[in-house]
Design an enzyme around this catalytic site. Structure first.
Site: not given
Length: 646
Positions: A377-379, A381, A405
């Site tokens: 998710y975000c960073i 990811g 995500f």
């Protein structure tokens, strides 16, 4: 209103008129904009509503009273905080960055004074049109406004902004000037495109800061609250302001939610589970199964360390983690430490090796499985992308599939956050982290994200908390948004410089552990979720990342576009029946081509994704309980790391 009637009664007595007695006709109530007077013995004739701005006698009395009592509140506050760092000049006296916005705006205007002068004539013309329409309206004509707020602008929804001629004039004057200023900056010639975008961004910040809705006497909702409460709202707002300064140790820390109501493990982050592994930088949580059988391949979620993991486990009715457990998956989540100065030397490579790689090893110990499905998710990811490229070089095949995500690995089109990563600002951030002992304070990053949506995430709370005197809302998402985390200096600077500023991973220039990384080397199933209105990881930027994974022929890459933004686009439980999502199993060369052949479906994208996951990660085994494997239980979920406050 009742308060206004009391005031009127006092004046009548002072004027020498006889007080009303039981035989006299009852006094006519003071009309207000909230209700009309009705005599039950006569036909109903509604009394025209009275403007809130006609109660200036009551309003002025309440403001005078509050002014006196406010001095006592402020005196008491400073008696309790004699050593406040703000008084010594160690902290900025401009916590909302209005001064910086003004400087950047003026710097932009000075770049091309000729264009500014020419544009002045457009401004004069717009104001002339406004004066003409207002004159017609004062003469009793029905006219269209010279300008109207954009659709969705919540600042001017109160009827008084249109019904009251003074407020309508102020509102339209502001909107005309705001439009002129923003379009003027856009038309100016700049030598550097980055400087132009920076000027545009800070001009929007300045425009938002000086909206008339941010001023107590002009905001009809604030005026109504002041009259209704006899000024108590302003006194309560002052106390809220001072409490937020006190809580921020001298720096304004705006409360977006009731910080005392929510308790981790009690009414947020409540999905049952156990911490089964921990080291210096993360705890690993394994969740208790709710099905007899589970997917053979366990799932590891890598959340961002900029925020806390429980965005995916707010409450049972919107928890992604609980939903995923209910779908028959063995779910593990990394709960990152809230680092102090003792971890300032940790690097981005440490977060990969001591974080993700140790988590993969721990999942194998807990389940006996050598393959793991992952979500970044975000960073989180971004780090997962980097790790996948490194694992491809090292022939490490422990990850079976990767879901992202709202995560970027190509930062060329990563939006307004690029404005904060020039050399000047990165040097300033580095000095700020050095002063804090080698970490970036969580509030600093939260302020940056809030500036991206300043009307919603800054000024609306200034109005509610400090002008209306409201208690903070009991809203789980805003509580999470306020629960910021720190970041080690080396990790954060690497992220900003190598990804945002230089985009090295996308260019194939990033070197980790002696390996030059290439996302095209990754050849596993990839699912990339993006949000249509995401302002942190724009969906076009996420699409570029998907194309990088497919650049060497990986045909197992799927891109999916969800309705809403960075949070609501992800956390959208199917039971809510909200938003929509668009699916295209192909991955053409451009985003426009992808959209042209995508199919749009109503509601959450989670069911579509779980079908994809079941296809790329088949097989069933008996449900696994935390502690049954080689890892023993350390403590109950959500663990102790997530409870550390910044």
């Amino acid at each position: 209103m009742t308060q206004a009637k009391e005031k009127t009664g006092k004046k009548t007595k002072k004027a020498g008129k006889k007080p009303a007695d039981s035989k006299a006709a009852p006094q006519k109530p003071h009309p207000s904009r909230m209700a009309s007077v009705e005599n039950p013995k006569e036909p109903h004739i509604p009394t025209p509503p009275k403007s809130i701005y006609e109660d200036f006698d009551a309003l002025s009395e309440y403001l005078t009273d509050v002014s006196g009592r406010s001095q006592e509140v402020i005196r008491e506050f400073f008696d309790r905080n004699r050593d406040m760092r703000r008084l010594t000049g160690e902290l900025s006296s401009d916590p909302l960055n209005v001064g910086e916005a003004f400087q950047e705006m003026m710097k932009g205007l000075s770049m091309d004074p000729g264009t500014v002068m020419q544009r002045q004539f457009n401004l004069y013309g717009d104001y002339a049109k406004l004066m003409a329409t207002m004159s017609q309206r004062m003469a009793g004509e029905v006219v269209r406004p010279a300008i109207e707020p954009q659709q969705g602008d919540k600042r001017f929804v109160h009827p008084a902004w249109s019904e009251n001629q003074m407020l309508d004039f102020i509102k339209q004057s502001y909107l005309i000037f705001a439009r002129w200023l923003e379009t003027t900056i856009q038309q100016l010639e700049f030598d550097d495109e980055h400087e132009k975008k920076k000027a545009e961004f800070f001009t929007r910040q300045f425009i938002d800061a000086f909206a008339p809705s941010n001023f107590a006497v002009l905001n009809p909702e604030v005026v109504e609250a002041t009259i209704a409460s006899k000024g108590e709202n302003l006194l309560k707002g002052l106390k809220n302001l001072l409490e937020d300064i006190d809580r921020g140790h001298g720096e304004l820390s705006i409360r977006q939610a009731d910080l005392d109501f929510f308790k981790l493990g009690e009414n947020v982050a409540t999905t049952p589970g156990k911490v089964v592994f921990q080291n210096d930088i993360f705890q690993l949580i394994q969740y208790t199964p709710t099905t007899q059988e589970v997917g053979k391949t366990p799932m590891l979620i890598i959340p961002p360390w900029i925020n806390k993991f429980y965005i995916l486990d707010l409450q049972p009715q919107n928890s992604f983690i609980r939903w995923l457990v209910d779908q028959g998956r063995t779910v593990f989540v990394m709960s990152w430490v809230n680092p102090g100065p003792e971890l300032k030397q940790k690097t981005f490579e440490d977060y990969i090796k001591e974080g993700l790689f140790e988590a993969l090893g721990a999942v194998e110990q807990a389940t006996g499985e050598t393959k793991v499905d992952t979500i970044g998710y975000c960073i989180g990811g971004t780090m997962l992308s980097t790790a996948l490229a490194l694992m491809a070089k090292k022939k490490d095949d422990r990850i079976n599939s990767a879901t992202f995500f709202t995560a970027q690995a190509d930062f060329k089109e990563s939006g307004d956050l690029l404005l904060f990563v020039d050399d000047e600002q990165l040097d300033a951030i580095e000095k700020q982290m050095d002063a804090a002992g080698g970490v970036l304070e969580g509030r600093a990053m939260a302020t940056t994200f809030n500036m991206l949506r300043s009307n919603d995430l800054i000024w609306s709370f200034v109005i509610d908390n400090y002008l209306k005197g409201k208690d903070p809302a009991r809203f789980d998402l805003l509580f999470w948004n306020s629960d910021a985390t720190r970041m080690p200096k080396n990790v954060h600077l690497f992220y900003l410089r190598e990804f945002y500023q230089n985009n090295r991973l996308a260019k194939g220039e990033m070197v980790i552990d002696g390996e030059a990384l290439d996302l095209g080397d990754v050849n596993i199933p990839i699912f990339m979720q993006a949000g249509e209105t995401d302002h942190i990881a724009p969906h076009n930027s996420v699409f570029r990342t998907a194309r990088l994974f497919a650049s060497k022929g990986n045909d197992k890459v799927q891109y999916m576009l969800a309705g809403s933004g960075h949070i609501a686009g992800v956390v959208n439980h199917p039971d809510k029946h909200k938003y929509h999502h668009s699916v295209n199993v192909g991955l053409p060369a451009t985003l426009d081509e992808w959209k042209a052949s995508a199919e749009r479906a109503p509601g959450s994208w989670w069911p579509h994704w779980i079908n994809w996951l079941d296809h790329v990660s088949p097989g069933k085994v008996k449900a696994r309980t935390p502690g049954d494997g080689k890892l023993k239980v350390i403590e109950d979920a959500p663990g102790s790391y997530v409870k550390v406050k910044a």
